[in-house]
Design an enzyme around this catalytic site. Sequence first.
Site, PDB file in Angstrom:
ATOM      1  N   VAL A 155     -51.519  23.938 -87.935  1.00  0.00           N
ATOM      2  CA  VAL A 155     -50.442  23.586 -87.016  1.00  0.00           C
ATOM      3  C   VAL A 155     -50.906  22.547 -86.002  1.00  0.00           C
ATOM      4  O   VAL A 155     -50.156  21.634 -85.641  1.00  0.00           O
ATOM      5  CB  VAL A 155     -49.915  24.843 -86.292  1.00  0.00           C
ATOM      6  CG1 VAL A 155     -48.906  24.473 -85.219  1.00  0.00           C
ATOM      7  CG2 VAL A 155     -49.277  25.800 -87.302  1.00  0.00           C
ATOM      8  N   GLU A 156     -52.146  22.663 -85.559  1.00  0.00           N
ATOM      9  CA  GLU A 156     -52.643  21.741 -84.524  1.00  0.00           C
ATOM     10  C   GLU A 156     -52.848  20.325 -85.052  1.00  0.00           C
ATOM     11  O   GLU A 156     -52.473  19.352 -84.394  1.00  0.00           O
ATOM     12  CB  GLU A 156     -53.970  22.265 -83.951  1.00  0.00           C
ATOM     13  CG  GLU A 156     -53.840  23.494 -83.080  1.00  0.00           C
ATOM     14  CD  GLU A 156     -53.267  23.181 -81.701  1.00  0.00           C
ATOM     15  OE1 GLU A 156     -53.025  21.994 -81.406  1.00  0.00           O
ATOM     16  OE2 GLU A 156     -53.048  24.133 -80.931  1.00  0.00           O
ATOM     17  N   SER A 157     -53.482  20.196 -86.223  1.00  0.00           N
ATOM     18  CA  SER A 157     -53.896  18.858 -86.665  1.00  0.00           C
ATOM     19  C   SER A 157     -53.658  18.579 -88.135  1.00  0.00           C
ATOM     20  O   SER A 157     -53.954  17.468 -88.590  1.00  0.00           O
ATOM     21  CB  SER A 157     -55.393  18.669 -86.385  1.00  0.00           C
ATOM     22  OG  SER A 157     -56.154  19.542 -87.218  1.00  0.00           O
ATOM     23  N   TYR A 160     -44.551  26.693 -81.346  1.00  0.00           N
ATOM     24  CA  TYR A 160     -45.946  26.722 -81.774  1.00  0.00           C
ATOM     25  C   TYR A 160     -46.349  28.123 -82.240  1.00  0.00           C
ATOM     26  O   TYR A 160     -46.937  28.290 -83.314  1.00  0.00           O
ATOM     27  CB  TYR A 160     -46.838  26.272 -80.619  1.00  0.00           C
ATOM     28  CG  TYR A 160     -48.315  26.384 -80.907  1.00  0.00           C
ATOM     29  CD1 TYR A 160     -48.980  25.394 -81.619  1.00  0.00           C
ATOM     30  CD2 TYR A 160     -49.041  27.485 -80.466  1.00  0.00           C
ATOM     31  CE1 TYR A 160     -50.335  25.501 -81.895  1.00  0.00           C
ATOM     32  CE2 TYR A 160     -50.395  27.602 -80.737  1.00  0.00           C
ATOM     33  CZ  TYR A 160     -51.033  26.606 -81.443  1.00  0.00           C
ATOM     34  OH  TYR A 160     -52.375  26.723 -81.718  1.00  0.00           O
TER      35      TYR A 160
END
Length: 243
Positions: A139-141, A230
């Site tokens: 999800v972050e990168s 998120y």
Amino acid sequence: MRAAPAAGRRVARRAVALCLGLAAGVATAGGGAYDCRLPGGPEVLVVGADLGRRFPSIGSACEAAAWAPAAEVPPPAWPALPVRVIQARSARWPSDGARGGKGAGPGISSRAEALSHIIESAARRHAIDPHLVRAVIQVESAYSPQARSPKGAMGLMQLMPATAARFGATTEEEILAPAVNVDVGVRYLRFLADRFGGRTDLVLAAYNAGEGAVIRHGYRVPPYRETVDYVRKVLDLYPGSGR
């Protein structure tokens, strides 16, 4: 007209002498540079610290370089944290063989395979479920080691420089090194898990919005659209969420 080159030579000589003096001073002070071979990153990363000592979980091999750019800052003495694993509570995912990838999981990039040993090592050391780490990285990168956000977050786990510095990564080169980035990110997850009683939703909310935001909202997920989305995205990828 002939005086200018002579003046230039004098300036050049003074500059060389200054550089040599600085180098000698650093060497005398016991500083040094290190050629570090890190898994999942550049073949050699030249930094001013022995990353093998500062981040023992990353499995780096560091050797003192022949030159000394800066004095090494001794690694911080991190207190031992109680071991409490965020466990997966369901077996919703099929086996690795059925998935066709080792520890990938639904919706998670196949690039996770190349970083699997880094993730597993950091997860074991800091007692965090590796499936959660994979979901956060996705999800972050989306597993892009050089990812940068408009707010300044960097690397696989999108670490803000201030957060990374709290856990030992003090330079951009260190933060962007995949092994260091994952180790610091997982260490931060461990810190948040201890602070918020292992509540995965609060851990993720704090990772995204900050510890203070979770506390200010009565130990609940802050009602920020970005944070709510998120947490949902990570939990959708994480088998321990029970979804």
